[in-house]
Scaffold this active site. Structure first.
Site, PDB file in Angstrom:
ATOM      1  N   ARG A  63       0.842  -1.212   0.000  1.00  0.00           N
ATOM      2  CA  ARG A  63       0.000   0.000   0.000  1.00  0.00           C
ATOM      3  C   ARG A  63       0.872   1.255   0.000  1.00  0.00           C
ATOM      4  O   ARG A  63       0.406   2.351  -0.303  1.00  0.00           O
ATOM      5  CB  ARG A  63      -0.979   0.004   1.187  1.00  0.00           C
ATOM      6  CG  ARG A  63      -1.859   1.249   1.265  1.00  0.00           C
ATOM      7  CD  ARG A  63      -3.252   1.039   1.875  1.00  0.00           C
ATOM      8  NE  ARG A  63      -3.235   0.167   3.025  1.00  0.00           N
ATOM      9  CZ  ARG A  63      -2.848   0.530   4.262  1.00  0.00           C
ATOM     10  NH1 ARG A  63      -2.489   1.777   4.499  1.00  0.00           N
ATOM     11  NH2 ARG A  63      -2.842  -0.336   5.260  1.00  0.00           N
ATOM     12  N   TYR A 116     -14.219  16.709 -16.237  1.00  0.00           N
ATOM     13  CA  TYR A 116     -14.781  15.358 -16.314  1.00  0.00           C
ATOM     14  C   TYR A 116     -15.851  15.207 -15.212  1.00  0.00           C
ATOM     15  O   TYR A 116     -15.666  15.719 -14.091  1.00  0.00           O
ATOM     16  CB  TYR A 116     -13.643  14.337 -16.158  1.00  0.00           C
ATOM     17  CG  TYR A 116     -14.128  12.957 -15.826  1.00  0.00           C
ATOM     18  CD1 TYR A 116     -14.988  12.281 -16.688  1.00  0.00           C
ATOM     19  CD2 TYR A 116     -13.750  12.325 -14.645  1.00  0.00           C
ATOM     20  CE1 TYR A 116     -15.463  11.016 -16.372  1.00  0.00           C
ATOM     21  CE2 TYR A 116     -14.209  11.067 -14.324  1.00  0.00           C
ATOM     22  CZ  TYR A 116     -15.068  10.419 -15.199  1.00  0.00           C
ATOM     23  OH  TYR A 116     -15.538   9.181 -14.880  1.00  0.00           O
ATOM     24  N   ASP A 188      -4.917  18.286 -15.196  1.00  0.00           N
ATOM     25  CA  ASP A 188      -5.289  16.930 -15.601  1.00  0.00           C
ATOM     26  C   ASP A 188      -4.878  16.780 -17.064  1.00  0.00           C
ATOM     27  O   ASP A 188      -5.469  17.383 -17.964  1.00  0.00           O
ATOM     28  CB  ASP A 188      -6.795  16.723 -15.408  1.00  0.00           C
ATOM     29  CG  ASP A 188      -7.212  15.286 -15.698  1.00  0.00           C
ATOM     30  OD1 ASP A 188      -6.581  14.640 -16.568  1.00  0.00           O
ATOM     31  OD2 ASP A 188      -8.181  14.809 -15.075  1.00  0.00           O
ATOM     32  N   LYS A 213      -6.493   5.584 -19.563  1.00  0.00           N
ATOM     33  CA  LYS A 213      -6.711   6.046 -20.929  1.00  0.00           C
ATOM     34  C   LYS A 213      -5.448   5.813 -21.767  1.00  0.00           C
ATOM     35  O   LYS A 213      -5.035   4.690 -21.919  1.00  0.00           O
ATOM     36  CB  LYS A 213      -7.159   7.505 -20.905  1.00  0.00           C
ATOM     37  CG  LYS A 213      -8.262   7.792 -19.868  1.00  0.00           C
ATOM     38  CD  LYS A 213      -9.524   7.002 -20.143  1.00  0.00           C
ATOM     39  CE  LYS A 213     -10.736   7.459 -19.381  1.00  0.00           C
ATOM     40  NZ  LYS A 213     -10.919   6.864 -18.058  1.00  0.00           N
TER      41      LYS A 213
HETATM   42  C1  3LM Z   1     -14.560   9.202 -19.571  1.00  0.00           C
HETATM   43  N1  3LM Z   1     -12.957   9.603 -17.843  1.00  0.00           N
HETATM   44  O1  3LM Z   1     -15.121   8.423 -20.324  1.00  0.00           O
HETATM   45  P1  3LM Z   1     -10.529   6.963 -13.861  1.00  0.00           P
HETATM   46  N2  3LM Z   1      -9.731  12.727 -15.581  1.00  0.00           N
HETATM   47  C2  3LM Z   1     -10.237  12.708 -16.827  1.00  0.00           C
HETATM   48  C3  3LM Z   1     -11.031  11.620 -17.241  1.00  0.00           C
HETATM   49  O2  3LM Z   1     -11.488  11.615 -18.488  1.00  0.00           O
HETATM   50  C4  3LM Z   1     -11.308  10.575 -16.332  1.00  0.00           C
HETATM   51  C5  3LM Z   1     -10.777  10.650 -15.042  1.00  0.00           C
HETATM   52  C6  3LM Z   1      -9.980  11.731 -14.698  1.00  0.00           C
HETATM   53  C7  3LM Z   1     -13.902   8.730 -18.331  1.00  0.00           C
HETATM   54  C8  3LM Z   1     -14.214   7.568 -17.704  1.00  0.00           C
HETATM   55  S1  3LM Z   1     -16.879   7.667 -17.337  1.00  0.00           S
HETATM   56  C9  3LM Z   1     -17.889   6.631 -16.417  1.00  0.00           C
HETATM   57  C10 3LM Z   1     -15.440   6.776 -17.810  1.00  0.00           C
HETATM   58  C11 3LM Z   1      -9.942  13.823 -17.760  1.00  0.00           C
HETATM   59  C12 3LM Z   1     -12.152   9.408 -16.705  1.00  0.00           C
HETATM   60  C13 3LM Z   1     -11.006   9.576 -14.028  1.00  0.00           C
HETATM   61  O3  3LM Z   1     -10.811   7.002 -12.404  1.00  0.00           O
HETATM   62  O4  3LM Z   1      -9.262   6.234 -14.199  1.00  0.00           O
HETATM   63  O5  3LM Z   1     -11.729   6.556 -14.665  1.00  0.00           O
HETATM   64  O6  3LM Z   1     -10.182   8.486 -14.290  1.00  0.00           O
HETATM   65  O7  3LM Z   1     -14.471  10.430 -19.836  1.00  0.00           O
END
Ligand code: 3LM
Length: 405
Positions: A63, A116, A188, A213
């Site tokens: 962790r 987001y 971000d 991503k």
């Molecule tokens: C999406 N986005 O489809 P995770 N910052 C950005 C993001 O696009 C995202 C996160 C943080 C998407 C996920 S939506 C249900 C699916 C610019 C995620 C968060 O926790 O790794 O999903 O990241 O736009």
């Protein structure tokens, strides 16, 4: 890392493949080993105590640190030009670990208008509940930040390009103002990746990623990264991650992200090239109302895009004539392109932000925050571009044919 023969610093792709690892460390294994362990044995009780006290280097428990995750952290830090990095179980895990560490009740976060959906929810419904003030400001004009920033502003947070409407923020201009007022800038960088933009080189303090991503790149994992000054990263590791979120990246997923990074530069070139073709084809189509893509001359911030981005990336937002219903009808006629959230995968993905990724905003908030209900978002994948174009064109043409009938 420098080139062994010339002494000049190694290129991005070389570092994405080699940085931080020497096969002699692991019996000559060219691929770094996967340390699939939750805990680590101490050579003596005293050594364990010293490691716990921070007096001696060593792993304790995954962790906190794990050698496979550590390699990923060092590699991403290098690619972003940061002193250090920290991996998390998801992008949301990264954003929350960072914010829980930087903020206390009474502090203010100034965030751009467009974020987001879950980041918007975390700030407004999460941090907001614990006495942190969240102020949304249109950061596309830095003068708005100058007007809004105050003594309690601790963090300035934005995405560039922003999810889902592609607006860009001038990282250098915003970071300068934030720094002058003692606030830290968090960018971000999920959409751009360090191949296209390295925010720390433009003056930002921290970079966060949904490594789910492009960094991972294959749609087979969730992961997040934070990059920034070593002292802050240590604090986030020992508080935001260890004590507050526990949002630890599994070593197996760290290995998958390390694999993804090896082709990041190649993939971003292909995503960008194909997205440019798709954006041009959409813009030329009579059924399309508007296309938001930083590479298009018609994009209002095209000059900033050319200044701040090495290329324009794989994400496009567009609106079909006829609004939400027409947009969904186009989505439903697609045969190759998947109707799915997420982005940065090899597969081309299409989704409707208002009812999917940005449904965490109320309809009024979406209106206020520049997220139109008719917007359709496409993550242009790595398939043969003619096949992506054929699929989109047949879906748009069928709409024209229906109208004519
Ligand atoms: C999406 N986005 O489809 P995770 N910052 C950005 C993001 O696009 C995202 C996160 C943080 C998407 C996920 S939506 C249900 C699916 C610019 C995620 C968060 O926790 O790794 O999903 O990241 O736009």
């Amino acid at each position: 890392m420098s080139d062994r023969t010339t002494g000049r610093s190694a290129g991005f792709a070389t570092r994405a493949i080699h940085h931080g690892y020497d096969p002699t460390e692991a019996e000559g294994a060219v691929t770094p080993p996967l340390h699939l362990t939750s805990t680590f044995a101490f050579e003596s009780a005293e050594a364990g105590g010293e490691i716990f006290a921070g007096e001696r280097k060593g792993n304790v428990y995954s962790r906190v640190t794990n050698p496979t995750v550590d390699l990923l952290e060092r590699r991403v830090a290098d690619l972003e030009g940061a002193e250090a990095a920290l991996a998390n179980a998801s992008g949301m895990g990264s954003i929350s670990a960072l914010m829980w560490t930087l903020l206390s009740p009474g502090d203010e976060v100034i965030a751009d208008q467009t974020l987001y959906g879950c980041t918007f929810a975390f700030l407004n419904h999460g941090l907001g509940k614990f006495g942190v003030k969240i102020t949304h400001v249109d950061l596309t004009d830095p003068a708005n930040l100058e007007r809004a920033i105050g003594d309690s502003t601790r963090v300035v947070f934005f995405e560039t390009p922003a999810n889902p409407n592609m607006r860009l923020i001038d990282i250098a201009a915003i970071s300068d103002i934030a720094r002058a007022h003692g606030a830290r800038t968090v960018v971000d960088n999920t959409y751009a990746t360090p191949v296209l933009t390295r925010p720390i080189e433009h003056g930002a303090d921290f970079v966060v990623h949904s490594a789910t991503k492009y960094l991972g790149g294959h749609g087979d994992l969730l992961a997040g990264m934070i990059c920034g000054p070593a002292e802050d990263m240590a604090a986030i590791r020992m508080f935001g991650l260890k004590d507050m979120t526990g949002s630890v990246l599994a070593p197996f997923n760290a290995m998958l992200v390390l694999r993804g990074l090896k082709t990041l530069e190649l993939r971003m070139a292909r995503h960008s090239e194909s997205a440019m073709s798709v954006a041009r084809a959409l813009e030329a189509h009579r059924e399309v109302e508007i296309v938001h893509y930083p590479g298009l001359e018609s994009f209002p911030q095209h000059d900033l895009a050319k200044r701040q981005m090495a290329d324009f990336g794989g994400m496009i937002a567009f609106e079909v004539k006829g609004g939400v219903a027409a947009g969904k009808a186009v989505m439903n006629r697609l045969k190759l392109i998947h109707r799915a959230v997420s982005l940065g995968d090899a597969e081309t993905l299409i989704q409707h932000p208002a009812s999917m990724t940005h449904s965490t905003y109320t309809p009024e908030e979406r209106l206020d925050h520049g997220i139109s209900d008719g917007l359709v978002r496409i993550s242009v994948g790595l398939e043969t571009v003619e096949d992506i174009l054929d699929d989109l064109m047949q879906a748009l043409e069928a709409g024209s044919a229906e109208k004519a009938a």
